[in-house]
Scaffold this motif. Structure first.
Motif, short mmCIF file in Angstrom:
data_model
loop_
_atom_site.label_atom_id
_atom_site.label_comp_id
_atom_site.label_asym_id
_atom_site.label_seq_id
_atom_site.Cartn_x
_atom_site.Cartn_y
_atom_site.Cartn_z
N GLU B 26 -10.26 -15.53 -29.27
CA GLU B 26 -9.79 -15.03 -27.94
C GLU B 26 -8.36 -16.11 -28.29
O GLU B 26 -7.94 -17.57 -28.51
N TYR B 62 -17.83 -8.13 -32.69
CA TYR B 62 -17.45 -8.56 -31.57
C TYR B 62 -17.94 -8.56 -30.36
O TYR B 62 -18.91 -8.52 -29.44
N ARG B 77 -13.87 0.65 -23.79
CA ARG B 77 -13.67 0.14 -22.23
C ARG B 77 -14.45 -0.57 -22.92
O ARG B 77 -14.45 -2.23 -21.70
N ALA B 78 -15.00 -1.42 -23.93
CA ALA B 78 -15.27 -2.64 -23.94
C ALA B 78 -13.92 -3.62 -24.58
O ALA B 78 -14.27 -4.77 -25.07
N GLY B 79 -13.16 -2.86 -24.14
CA GLY B 79 -11.43 -3.91 -24.18
C GLY B 79 -11.15 -4.08 -25.58
O GLY B 79 -10.18 -4.38 -25.85
N HIS B 106 -12.35 2.59 -17.54
CA HIS B 106 -13.37 1.29 -17.32
C HIS B 106 -13.51 1.05 -17.01
O HIS B 106 -14.39 -0.16 -17.08
N ARG B 110 -17.22 -0.78 -16.18
CA ARG B 110 -17.80 -2.77 -15.43
C ARG B 110 -17.82 -2.33 -14.21
O ARG B 110 -18.28 -3.54 -13.82
N GLU B 163 -5.41 -2.69 -20.42
CA GLU B 163 -4.85 -4.41 -19.94
C GLU B 163 -6.51 -4.18 -20.95
O GLU B 163 -7.54 -4.89 -20.49
N PRO B 164 -6.40 -4.63 -21.95
CA PRO B 164 -7.74 -4.75 -23.49
C PRO B 164 -7.72 -6.21 -23.22
O PRO B 164 -7.51 -7.06 -22.83
N LYS B 165 -8.77 -6.62 -23.78
CA LYS B 165 -9.40 -8.09 -24.50
C LYS B 165 -8.94 -7.93 -25.85
O LYS B 165 -8.05 -9.49 -26.66
N GLU B 195 -7.04 -15.82 -22.41
CA GLU B 195 -8.40 -14.66 -23.37
C GLU B 195 -8.12 -13.52 -24.07
O GLU B 195 -8.92 -13.72 -25.22
N ASN B 196 -7.41 -13.39 -24.44
CA ASN B 196 -7.13 -11.68 -24.98
C ASN B 196 -6.25 -11.62 -26.08
O ASN B 196 -5.55 -13.18 -26.51
#
Ligand SMILES: Nc1ncnc2c1ncn2[C@@H]1O[C@H](COP(=O)(O)OP(=O)(O)O)[C@@H](O)[C@H]1O
Ligand SMILES: [Mg+2]
Lengths: 531, 251
Positions: B26, B62, B77-79, B106, B110, B163-165, B195-196
């Protein structure tokens, strides 16, 4: 000589004439043929793998289900199978028709006997046994209901399930409906309200009895009984359909629509629609159709005639969703339809909009005869074929008057192993000076087992008219789908987005509620066809 | 968050990735550099789930899940966001409809309700400012008629919307003039949180002046041949890829 001032063989018939020479002998014809657009230029070395990838996707997705395939369990009153003069007489008798109608039918029947089924379309049509069809079948006790309370609840239910409530208060505001099941009109809503402004909206059977002068004058005036094989058959045995007359100067205050439903087995539906828009009037008319899922093919051979007098405008929209057959090509409706309008008066206008998603085989070319000076004809079409469906559809724009205009926008979508052909005739006669046509024919391919074909026929007989034809073919690329997937959009939804974008210009021409319906319908018909 | 172990993948029996190991935590920025044809885009595509490429060996996890089993839309969708080296044109589909579908998918993933039209348009406006993208672009069909630079900006715009991870940016810098490069890099930096994480694939050191990596990996002929801190990028810039080849005794 035909009442319209030309012989059938000359213009009104379905003869196509020479297919256009694409090099364009005539300098007035501009042609841009087959601009091929593909979106997958960037990684050319991967082209072959993409094909495999397409196959995988096509094979893996589940099949879309036809949602209107149920059968209504209701007794029907049918005449014996087969066709001969006695059957034609029997139909006319069952309907208590005046003598002139029987006469019309018999002439048509005799003409039909001398004709042969057309073979020129890009279709594989299995032999049809015309003696194995029931030509007249009505739900029992369906003798036209006066009040909604008299309608058999089973019938009401059927139409409710189809989203067509017969109770006026429940119905979409501003839409009047004529509901036709098999060979008869079950109920026409808002008839009385419309009558207040002099508008006649009723079943064809009623019109024949109550407005014989209009029928005599106009029935067969745009599509003569001998026009083509299926028109002749229809003229001999047609059972019901809708009749519309809009008086001078009236703008019809609501959408008129007819919902056609085939229910009984082994039955053919032969309906007949006649719309007359008197001087300076306007009407928007919509037709929808569905049929049960059955293993045997059923024949639907309709005739629609439109007459627009001076300054009149008629919009005719179709959402055709007859049962297309199963995914292996079994069953489905043969949809052989003749639709034609005449812009008879100066400055009149006829627009055809069609969304064709159903039927095993579709053969239809809604056309306009632009007789009045300054008249306009339009054709907007989305035709979708999936699995083993076949469609040969398009239009005919026959320019007779001066300064006439026509516009053609055809959007074909082929998926599965289907075949989709556009066939269009644009004819500028000698007197059609300063006339214009613009045709745009687009094809979208989903997968690589389907076919799209374009057959333009152009015939220009004067030096002041301009005809333009553009055609494009495109394919939904695997890379486009992946791009959507990468943004979180599933493959089905990605195809939906792309297809909706592709057909937008046509769908937007439909009345609001139907546009939404049509969009859903497209999605359903293409489910499981991604590539 | 991302662990790639001995990843091998190829196409039609031709091996392109020959055993890749990368670990991303992260908040980290990783740069992947390497000459043309070394497999950078292939790695990005495999991570995003492009089925054109077949994974023959190795593992990718992941957030503890087996990434290789997930469908591409679920990875997104999971980032996971992929900024395409060559963004794809989708004629007839407006950017607005496209982005609305993407954002709502997305949100659905969630457990959130779809955005109302007005909230969605507000979000679009905010993010457009952030990446300095012209409204006339977002009113068009997806990437249709966009210049090369506009396409790249549009990728960053989409990243801002989603806003991806984990963002994987494949040569987002190539074909950009210095102003556009600055805009794109600023966009990426503004979107950066603790975090990302970001994987920046690039050819040149110049992007790394703006987006400072924690690690630099050199990918060559399907293998990571060198991994180090940001100084490796400078060394590469100075000595060129021939230096790597020499070190590998290839010349
Ligand atoms: N779709 C494909 N089909 C066949 N070979 C491919 C395909 N995509 C990439 N390759 C090959 O894989 C290798 C790596 O390509 P790529 O991942 O695009 O490299 P990079 O992004 O590092 O320039 C190259 O040899 C390229 O030709
Ligand atoms: Mg690359």
């Amino acid at each position: 000589m035909h009442p319209l001032g030309f012989t059938c063989g000359e213009i009104a018939s379905l003869s196509w004439g020479k297919q256009i020479d694409l090099l364009g002998k005539n300098h007035k014809i501009k042609i841009k043929k087959n601009k091929i657009k593909t979106a997958s230029k960037q990684v050319p070395e991967s082209a072959i793998d993409m094909e495999n990838e397409n196959d995988n996707i096509i094979n893996e997705v589940t099949q879309g289900e036809y949602k209107y395939g149920f059968v209504t369990d209701i007794e029907s009153d049918s005449i014996p199978k087969g066709i001969n003069e006695d059957i034609v007489r029997l139909i006319s008798e069952k309907k208590n028709e005046p003598a002139f109608m029987l006469d019309f039918r018999l002439k048509a029947y005799r003409k039909w006997l001398t004709m042969e089924m057309p073979r020129w379309a890009h279709l594989k049509i299995p032999e049809i046994n015309y003696h194995d069809i029931i030509y007249y079948s009505i739900p029992r006790q369906a003798a036209k209901y006066k009040s909604i309370d008299e309608v058999d609840p089973v019938l009401k239910d059927t139409f409710n399930k189809l989203g067509i409530p017969l109770e006026e208060q429940k119905h979409l505001a501003g839409v009047a409906v004529d509901a036709v099941m098999d060979s008869i009109s079950v109920k026409t809503t808002f008839k009385e309200t419309l009558a207040e402004s002099g508008i006649i909206f009723c079943s064809m059977s009623e019109a024949i009895k109550e407005h014989p002068d209009l029928i005599k004058k106009y029935l067969g005036s745009v599509v003569p009984y001998g026009d083509n094989y299926f028109a002749a058959l229809n003229s001999a045995v047609f059972s019901d359909g809708s009749f519309v007359y809009i008086p001078k100067g009236i703008r019809c205050p609501m959408e008129l629509s007819t919902y056609f439903r085939i229910n009984a087995a082994n039955t053919g539906q032969f309906e007949r629609t006649l719309i007359i828009a008197d001087d300076e009037s306007y009407v928007s008319y919509l037709e929808g159709c569905t049929a049960p899922r059955r293993d045997e093919n059923q024949l639907h051979a309709a005739v629609v005639e439109i007459i627009a007098l001076e300054h009149a405008e008629v919009k005719y929209s179709t959402v055709q969703n007859w049962y297309p057959g199963d995914k292996n090509g079994k069953g489905g409706i043969y949809n052989f339809v003749t639709k034609r309008g005449i812009c008879k008066g100066d400055n009149s206008k006829i627009s055809w909009t069609q969304v064709e998603t159903g039927s095993a085989i579709t053969w239809k070319y809604p056309g306009c005869i632009l007789k009045g000076n300054n008249s306009t004809g339009e054709f907007f079409s989305v035709a979708v074929t999936n699995n083993y469906q076949q469609a040969d559809t398009g239009t005919k724009m026959i320019h007779l008057g001066a300064n006439t205009k026509s516009r053609i926008l055809s959007k074909g979508i082929s998926a599965g192993r289907s075949n989709n052909s556009y066939r269009g005739l644009v004819k500028m006669t000698k007197n059609a000076e300063n006339s214009r046509n613009f045709s745009q024919c687009d094809s979208l391919l989903l997968g690589d087992k389907c076919g799209a074909h374009t057959f333009p026929y152009i015939d220009v007989q004067n030096k002041t008219s301009i005809v333009e034809h553009e055609a494009t073919t495109s394919k939904i690329g695997e890379d486009q789908i992946f791009y959507c997937n990468q943004r979180g959009i599933s493959t089905e939804d990605a195809v939906g987005l792309i297809v909706n974008g592709y057909v937008k210009e046509v769908i937007n021409r439909l009345p609001m509620e139907f546009a939404v319906e049509a969009q859903k319908l497209l999605q359903i018909s293409l489910e499981g066809s991604v590539g | 968050m991302l662990t790639i172990k001995n990843l091998k993948a190829g196409i039609n029996g031709k091996e392109i990735l020959k055993g890749i190991d990368i670990f991303v935590k992260e908040g980290e920025v990783h740069a992947i550099m390497g000459p043309n044809g070394s497999g950078k885009s292939t790695l990005a595509a495999v991570l995003a789930g492009r089925e054109l490429f077949k994974v023959t060996e190795g593992e990718v996890s992941y957030f503890g899940k087996n990434l290789l089993e997930m469908k591409p839309e679920n990875r997104a969708r999971a980032g996971i966001f992929l900024g395409f080296q060559y963004p794809i044109e989708i004629p007839g589909v407006s950017m607005v409809n496209f982005m609305r579908a993407a954002v709502n998918e997305h949100r659905k993933f969630r457990g959130l309700n779809p955005l109302s039209s007005s909230d969605f348009l507000k979000l679009m406006r905010e993010k457009k400012e952030l990446v300095e993208i012209d409204s006339k672009l977002t009113n068009r069909s997806v990437n249709e008629g966009f210049s090369g630079g506009e396409k790249k900006k549009n990728e960053i715009f989409q990243m801002a919307m989603l806003e991806p991870k984990l963002a994987i940016l494949d040569e987002t810098d190539s074909g950009l003039d210095i102003d556009a490069l600055r805009v794109v890099a600023n966009g990426v930096n503004k979107l950066k949180t603790k975090e990302n994480s970001t994987i920046v694939i690039t050819h040149y050191q110049r992007l790394l002046d703006y987006i400072v990596p924690d690690f630099v990996h050199v990918l060559y002929k399907g293998r990571i041949v060198k991994s180090a801190g940001k100084e490796l990028a400078f060394e590469l810039e100075e000595k060129g890829y021939d230096w790597i080849k020499k070190e590998l005794g290839e010349e």
